[in-house]
Design a protein around this motif. Structure first.
Motif, PDB file in Angstrom:
ATOM      1  N   ALA A  29       1.130  -0.998   0.044  1.00  0.00           N
ATOM      2  CA  ALA A  29       0.249   0.008  -0.117  1.00  0.00           C
ATOM      3  C   ALA A  29       0.838   1.349  -0.488  1.00  0.00           C
ATOM      4  O   ALA A  29       0.367   2.058  -1.026  1.00  0.00           O
ATOM      5  N   ALA A  30       1.976   1.134   1.014  1.00  0.00           N
ATOM      6  CA  ALA A  30       2.956   2.081   0.674  1.00  0.00           C
ATOM      7  C   ALA A  30       3.959   3.024  -0.743  1.00  0.00           C
ATOM      8  O   ALA A  30       4.021   3.939  -0.874  1.00  0.00           O
ATOM      9  N   LEU A  31       4.012   1.299  -0.784  1.00  0.00           N
ATOM     10  CA  LEU A  31       4.093   1.878  -2.350  1.00  0.00           C
ATOM     11  C   LEU A  31       3.301   1.952  -3.265  1.00  0.00           C
ATOM     12  O   LEU A  31       3.880   2.265  -4.260  1.00  0.00           O
ATOM     13  N   LEU A  32       2.635   1.494  -3.585  1.00  0.00           N
ATOM     14  CA  LEU A  32       1.604   2.348  -4.391  1.00  0.00           C
ATOM     15  C   LEU A  32       0.917   3.726  -4.121  1.00  0.00           C
ATOM     16  O   LEU A  32       1.119   3.992  -4.971  1.00  0.00           O
ATOM     17  N   MET A  33       1.116   3.935  -2.941  1.00  0.00           N
ATOM     18  CA  MET A  33       0.828   5.125  -2.689  1.00  0.00           C
ATOM     19  C   MET A  33       2.559   6.343  -3.172  1.00  0.00           C
ATOM     20  O   MET A  33       2.110   7.299  -4.351  1.00  0.00           O
ATOM     21  N   ILE A  34       2.986   6.080  -3.433  1.00  0.00           N
ATOM     22  CA  ILE A  34       4.229   6.450  -3.665  1.00  0.00           C
ATOM     23  C   ILE A  34       4.786   6.903  -4.986  1.00  0.00           C
ATOM     24  O   ILE A  34       4.335   7.877  -5.896  1.00  0.00           O
ATOM     25  N   VAL A  35       3.961   5.402  -5.672  1.00  0.00           N
ATOM     26  CA  VAL A  35       3.863   5.561  -6.895  1.00  0.00           C
ATOM     27  C   VAL A  35       3.134   6.638  -7.793  1.00  0.00           C
ATOM     28  O   VAL A  35       2.958   7.174  -8.405  1.00  0.00           O
ATOM     29  N   PHE A  36       1.452   6.487  -7.573  1.00  0.00           N
ATOM     30  CA  PHE A  36       0.685   7.166  -7.497  1.00  0.00           C
ATOM     31  C   PHE A  36       0.880   8.808  -7.627  1.00  0.00           C
ATOM     32  O   PHE A  36       0.531   9.069  -8.207  1.00  0.00           O
ATOM     33  N   LEU A  37       1.711   9.183  -6.709  1.00  0.00           N
ATOM     34  CA  LEU A  37       2.221  10.240  -6.189  1.00  0.00           C
ATOM     35  C   LEU A  37       3.031  10.876  -6.347  1.00  0.00           C
ATOM     36  O   LEU A  37       3.132  12.389  -7.393  1.00  0.00           O
ATOM     37  N   TRP A  38       3.788  10.385  -7.236  1.00  0.00           N
ATOM     38  CA  TRP A  38       5.279  10.298  -7.839  1.00  0.00           C
ATOM     39  C   TRP A  38       5.102  10.754 -10.078  1.00  0.00           C
ATOM     40  O   TRP A  38       5.158  12.347 -10.475  1.00  0.00           O
ATOM     41  N   LEU A  39       3.939   9.683  -9.640  1.00  0.00           N
ATOM     42  CA  LEU A  39       2.930   9.848 -11.585  1.00  0.00           C
ATOM     43  C   LEU A  39       1.961  11.431 -11.320  1.00  0.00           C
ATOM     44  O   LEU A  39       1.711  11.937 -12.221  1.00  0.00           O
ATOM     45  N   GLN A  40       1.321  12.075 -10.487  1.00  0.00           N
ATOM     46  CA  GLN A  40       0.813  12.777 -10.136  1.00  0.00           C
ATOM     47  C   GLN A  40       1.100  14.171 -10.474  1.00  0.00           C
ATOM     48  O   GLN A  40       0.996  15.304 -11.091  1.00  0.00           O
ATOM     49  N   ARG A  46       3.869  14.052 -11.945  1.00  0.00           N
ATOM     50  CA  ARG A  46       4.395  14.682 -13.773  1.00  0.00           C
ATOM     51  C   ARG A  46       3.701  14.775 -14.644  1.00  0.00           C
ATOM     52  O   ARG A  46       4.320  14.822 -15.399  1.00  0.00           O
ATOM     53  N   ARG A  47       2.690  14.267 -13.508  1.00  0.00           N
ATOM     54  CA  ARG A  47       0.831  15.003 -14.891  1.00  0.00           C
ATOM     55  C   ARG A  47       0.710  16.949 -14.175  1.00  0.00           C
ATOM     56  O   ARG A  47       0.817  16.858 -13.398  1.00  0.00           O
ATOM     57  N   GLU A  48       0.210  16.689 -15.490  1.00  0.00           N
ATOM     58  CA  GLU A  48      -0.449  18.337 -16.000  1.00  0.00           C
ATOM     59  C   GLU A  48      -1.753  18.625 -16.334  1.00  0.00           C
ATOM     60  O   GLU A  48      -1.943  17.495 -17.449  1.00  0.00           O
ATOM     61  N   PRO A  49      -2.802  18.186 -16.075  1.00  0.00           N
ATOM     62  CA  PRO A  49      -3.151  18.498 -13.922  1.00  0.00           C
ATOM     63  C   PRO A  49      -2.630  17.533 -13.289  1.00  0.00           C
ATOM     64  O   PRO A  49      -3.829  16.403 -14.331  1.00  0.00           O
ATOM     65  N   PRO A  50      -2.736  17.722 -12.078  1.00  0.00           N
ATOM     66  CA  PRO A  50      -2.638  16.441 -11.283  1.00  0.00           C
ATOM     67  C   PRO A  50      -4.085  16.082 -11.357  1.00  0.00           C
ATOM     68  O   PRO A  50      -4.927  16.998 -11.080  1.00  0.00           O
ATOM     69  N   MET A  51      -4.617  14.621 -10.878  1.00  0.00           N
ATOM     70  CA  MET A  51      -6.076  14.757 -10.394  1.00  0.00           C
ATOM     71  C   MET A  51      -6.248  15.526  -9.412  1.00  0.00           C
ATOM     72  O   MET A  51      -6.868  15.059  -8.683  1.00  0.00           O
ATOM     73  N   LEU A  52      -5.130  14.882  -8.232  1.00  0.00           N
ATOM     74  CA  LEU A  52      -5.101  15.205  -7.032  1.00  0.00           C
ATOM     75  C   LEU A  52      -4.411  16.329  -6.877  1.00  0.00           C
ATOM     76  O   LEU A  52      -2.965  16.575  -6.677  1.00  0.00           O
ATOM     77  N   PRO A  53      -3.895  17.860  -5.954  1.00  0.00           N
ATOM     78  CA  PRO A  53      -3.560  18.897  -6.185  1.00  0.00           C
ATOM     79  C   PRO A  53      -2.597  18.590  -5.190  1.00  0.00           C
ATOM     80  O   PRO A  53      -2.912  18.464  -3.903  1.00  0.00           O
ATOM     81  N   LEU A  54      -1.033  18.194  -5.253  1.00  0.00           N
ATOM     82  CA  LEU A  54      -0.406  17.743  -4.200  1.00  0.00           C
ATOM     83  C   LEU A  54       0.454  19.397  -3.017  1.00  0.00           C
ATOM     84  O   LEU A  54       0.951  18.765  -1.975  1.00  0.00           O
TER      85      LEU A  54
END
Length: 71
Positions: A28-39, A41-49
């Motif tokens: 779960a922690a690994l998937l959260m890190i991957v999600f935040l990393w992908l977001q 790099r994305r414009e606009p992110p799905m979730l404001p970082l």
């Protein structure tokens, strides 16, 4: 989210130090890190970082900044 829910459920049944429980939390922690990393790099992110930068650990979010419980 599924890995986190599975880990919490499994911990209640088999304990927090069970190998499968710890693996589920790690996944779960690994998937959260991957999600935040992908977001990031994305414009606009799905979730404001910026929401993650605004979190103050140990502070009551219902109290305004600078106020104290003593008054």
């Amino acid at each position: 989210m599924i890995a986190l829910a599975y880990g919490i459920t499994r911990a209640g049944e088999h304990g927090w130090s069970d190998a499968v429980t710890v693996t589920a939390f790690g996944f779960a922690a690994l998937l959260m890190i991957v999600f935040l990393w992908l977001q990031a790099r994305r414009e606009p992110p799905m979730l404001p970082l910026g929401l993650f930068r605004a979190i103050a650990i140990g502070r009551d979010p219902t109290r305004p900044c600078g106020s104290s419980a003593a008054g």
